[in-house]
Design a protein around this motif. Structure first.
Motif, PDB file in Angstrom:
ATOM      1  N   LEU A 123       1.775   0.307   1.059  1.00 45.92           N
ATOM      2  CA  LEU A 123       1.329  -1.042   1.407  1.00 45.92           C
ATOM      3  C   LEU A 123       1.151  -1.914   0.164  1.00 45.92           C
ATOM      4  O   LEU A 123       1.431  -3.113   0.185  1.00 45.92           O
ATOM      5  CB  LEU A 123       0.012  -0.986   2.188  1.00 45.92           C
ATOM      6  CG  LEU A 123       0.085  -0.467   3.629  1.00 45.92           C
ATOM      7  CD1 LEU A 123      -1.307  -0.453   4.252  1.00 45.92           C
ATOM      8  CD2 LEU A 123       1.020  -1.323   4.467  1.00 45.92           C
ATOM      9  N   ILE A 124       0.675  -1.292  -0.909  1.00 43.32           N
ATOM     10  CA  ILE A 124       0.499  -2.031  -2.167  1.00 43.32           C
ATOM     11  C   ILE A 124       1.854  -2.506  -2.682  1.00 43.32           C
ATOM     12  O   ILE A 124       2.015  -3.661  -3.091  1.00 43.32           O
ATOM     13  CB  ILE A 124      -0.202  -1.161  -3.231  1.00 43.32           C
ATOM     14  CG1 ILE A 124      -1.637  -0.843  -2.799  1.00 43.32           C
ATOM     15  CG2 ILE A 124      -0.205  -1.851  -4.587  1.00 43.32           C
ATOM     16  CD1 ILE A 124      -2.324   0.195  -3.663  1.00 43.32           C
ATOM     17  N   LYS A 125       2.843  -1.628  -2.648  1.00 42.40           N
ATOM     18  CA  LYS A 125       4.164  -1.948  -3.188  1.00 42.40           C
ATOM     19  C   LYS A 125       4.937  -2.916  -2.292  1.00 42.40           C
ATOM     20  O   LYS A 125       5.544  -3.873  -2.775  1.00 42.40           O
ATOM     21  CB  LYS A 125       4.984  -0.666  -3.381  1.00 42.40           C
ATOM     22  CG  LYS A 125       4.416   0.299  -4.398  1.00 42.40           C
ATOM     23  CD  LYS A 125       4.404  -0.291  -5.815  1.00 42.40           C
ATOM     24  CE  LYS A 125       5.805  -0.386  -6.395  1.00 42.40           C
ATOM     25  NZ  LYS A 125       5.782  -0.875  -7.797  1.00 42.40           N
ATOM     26  N   LYS A 126       4.919  -2.663  -0.971  1.00 42.94           N
ATOM     27  CA  LYS A 126       5.753  -3.446  -0.065  1.00 42.94           C
ATOM     28  C   LYS A 126       5.082  -4.750   0.393  1.00 42.94           C
ATOM     29  O   LYS A 126       5.723  -5.793   0.446  1.00 42.94           O
ATOM     30  CB  LYS A 126       6.129  -2.612   1.165  1.00 42.94           C
ATOM     31  CG  LYS A 126       7.130  -1.501   0.868  1.00 42.94           C
ATOM     32  CD  LYS A 126       7.567  -0.814   2.152  1.00 42.94           C
ATOM     33  CE  LYS A 126       8.621   0.255   1.876  1.00 42.94           C
ATOM     34  NZ  LYS A 126       9.044   0.942   3.121  1.00 42.94           N
ATOM     35  N   SER A 127       3.811  -4.663   0.732  1.00 41.24           N
ATOM     36  CA  SER A 127       3.126  -5.835   1.294  1.00 41.24           C
ATOM     37  C   SER A 127       2.232  -6.545   0.284  1.00 41.24           C
ATOM     38  O   SER A 127       1.669  -7.598   0.584  1.00 41.24           O
ATOM     39  CB  SER A 127       2.290  -5.428   2.510  1.00 41.24           C
ATOM     40  OG  SER A 127       3.113  -4.927   3.535  1.00 41.24           O
ATOM     41  N   LYS A 128       2.085  -5.956  -0.920  1.00 37.26           N
ATOM     42  CA  LYS A 128       1.260  -6.546  -1.977  1.00 37.26           C
ATOM     43  C   LYS A 128      -0.158  -6.848  -1.472  1.00 37.26           C
ATOM     44  O   LYS A 128      -0.725  -7.911  -1.726  1.00 37.26           O
ATOM     45  CB  LYS A 128       1.891  -7.845  -2.500  1.00 37.26           C
ATOM     46  CG  LYS A 128       3.302  -7.706  -3.041  1.00 37.26           C
ATOM     47  CD  LYS A 128       3.332  -6.932  -4.342  1.00 37.26           C
ATOM     48  CE  LYS A 128       4.689  -6.969  -5.036  1.00 37.26           C
ATOM     49  NZ  LYS A 128       5.739  -6.288  -4.261  1.00 37.26           N
ATOM     50  N   ILE A 129      -0.739  -5.873  -0.740  1.00 41.91           N
ATOM     51  CA  ILE A 129      -2.074  -6.088  -0.187  1.00 41.91           C
ATOM     52  C   ILE A 129      -3.088  -6.267  -1.316  1.00 41.91           C
ATOM     53  O   ILE A 129      -2.953  -5.686  -2.393  1.00 41.91           O
ATOM     54  CB  ILE A 129      -2.504  -4.940   0.756  1.00 41.91           C
ATOM     55  CG1 ILE A 129      -2.526  -3.602   0.017  1.00 41.91           C
ATOM     56  CG2 ILE A 129      -1.600  -4.883   1.975  1.00 41.91           C
ATOM     57  CD1 ILE A 129      -3.076  -2.452   0.858  1.00 41.91           C
ATOM     58  N   SER A 130      -4.106  -7.054  -1.065  1.00 46.50           N
ATOM     59  CA  SER A 130      -5.114  -7.358  -2.076  1.00 46.50           C
ATOM     60  C   SER A 130      -6.062  -6.185  -2.288  1.00 46.50           C
ATOM     61  O   SER A 130      -6.106  -5.246  -1.485  1.00 46.50           O
ATOM     62  CB  SER A 130      -5.912  -8.592  -1.659  1.00 46.50           C
ATOM     63  OG  SER A 130      -6.688  -8.306  -0.513  1.00 46.50           O
ATOM     64  N   GLU A 131      -6.869  -6.274  -3.338  1.00 43.45           N
ATOM     65  CA  GLU A 131      -7.866  -5.236  -3.613  1.00 43.45           C
ATOM     66  C   GLU A 131      -8.890  -5.168  -2.480  1.00 43.45           C
ATOM     67  O   GLU A 131      -9.330  -4.088  -2.088  1.00 43.45           O
ATOM     68  CB  GLU A 131      -8.564  -5.542  -4.944  1.00 43.45           C
ATOM     69  CG  GLU A 131      -7.641  -5.415  -6.147  1.00 43.45           C
ATOM     70  CD  GLU A 131      -8.255  -6.000  -7.403  1.00 43.45           C
ATOM     71  OE1 GLU A 131      -9.390  -6.508  -7.322  1.00 43.45           O
ATOM     72  OE2 GLU A 131      -7.604  -5.968  -8.452  1.00 43.45           O
TER      73      GLU A 131
END
Length: 307
Positions: free
Chosen positions: A79-87
């Motif tokens: 999710l961090i890599k694909k959707s760039k979810i926030s902290e």
């Protein structure tokens, strides 16, 4: 003039929603039941359910008891890599997953040893004293005016204002009693003398029966109504458009520090569990030659006096 570097804006991609199957919906119900029994607030339960639904969208066709820590870490990493979810999103997601395994499935805490994102340190948005005065004085409606004065004057969260009862106003002793605030803690905060006068005028006009601020049907006032009152006041006074209702609380804390109020007293009034949370407001005080005397001014002024 120096070179101004523009930081590249990070674009967040919406996390795709997936229709949950009956087994996943049962797991979602188990989480909700566990959180209700743990006496989580309604708003927290909704956030946890929303985040856990994202998790279920990935793992609902598997036995959740067999999902490993590595599986979960890989899912969050994706999710961090694909959707760039926030902290913030990462933390909420991990908290929801932890809550399910720990509270609903009663699995041991070691299972949740997931690497947390490092929380960035941001400085709260704060209004000047002049801006605050303009905003809280803006409404012509006495109830609206009293609501904004109470939030700023006592440093309240929206939820705390909505839960205020008439019995919580201790005008003789000069404090408001805040019941079941964030973290299920009771506390007292200051009740300014000028606010007491305004609340008396408001009370005579509206005669609330139980809640200090009631809607037309006698139930609690709504969050959306308070936000609407604030946005109109900001627009009418041409104040900082980035400000929110919570900015009044931030401004209260900052102005208290500028008035040299003891940090421990401020911590208690705000209901912070740690003084470190309160100390963030020391970074928001207005820095200029009217609030702080530079050693240069002292040196030169003393030299002139003795010269």
């Amino acid at each position: 003039m120096g070179i101004i570097k523009l930081k590249k804006q990070v674009r967040f991609t919406a996390v795709p929603s997936v229709e949950l199957n009956p087994t996943a919906l049962e797991s979602l119900f188990k989480l909700e039941k566990a959180l209700v029994l743990k006496q989580y607030s309604d708003s927290s339960i909704q956030v946890y359910k929303k985040m856990f639904s994202v998790f279920l969208g990935k793992f609902m066709n598997r036995n959740l008891k067999e999902v490993t820590k590595e599986d979960i870490e890989g899912f969050v990493y994706e999710l961090i890599k694909k959707s760039k979810i926030s902290e913030s999103y990462q933390n909420q997601l991990i908290n929801a997953i932890k809550a399910y395994y720990e509270h609903a499935l009663k699995m041991p805490r070691e299972y949740y040893d997931i690497q947390r994102p490092k929380k960035s340190v941001s400085i709260p948005n704060v209004l000047s004293k002049k801006e605050v005065l303009n905003i809280i004085q803006s409404p012509e409606n006495i109830k609206h005016k009293a609501i904004l004065h109470t939030i700023y004057g006592s440093g309240l969260r929206i939820s705390e204002l909505l839960n205020l009862r008439i019995a919580d106003v201790h005008s003789d002793d000069g404090y408001l009693f805040i019941k079941d605030s964030k973290g299920k803690k009771d506390r007292k905060t200051i009740l300014p003398e000028q606010l007491v006068l305004l609340l008396r005028t408001y009370y005579k006009a509206y005669k609330p029966s139980y809640w200090l601020f009631e809607g037309q049907t006698g139930c609690k006032y709504s969050t959306s109504s308070i936000r609407s009152i604030f946005r109109k006041a900001v627009k009418d006074t041409n104040s900082n458009p980035w400000a929110t209702v919570h900015t009044l609380r931030h401004s209260f804390a900052t102005h208290c520090i500028e008035n040299n109020i003891n940090i421990r007293h401020l911590q208690n009034m705000l209901g912070h569990g740690s003084p470190k949370t309160t100390e963030i407001y020391t970074k928001t005080i207005e820095i200029n030659n009217k609030t702080i005397i530079s050693p240069l001014d002292s040196l030169l002024k003393n030299n002139t006096l003795h010269g």
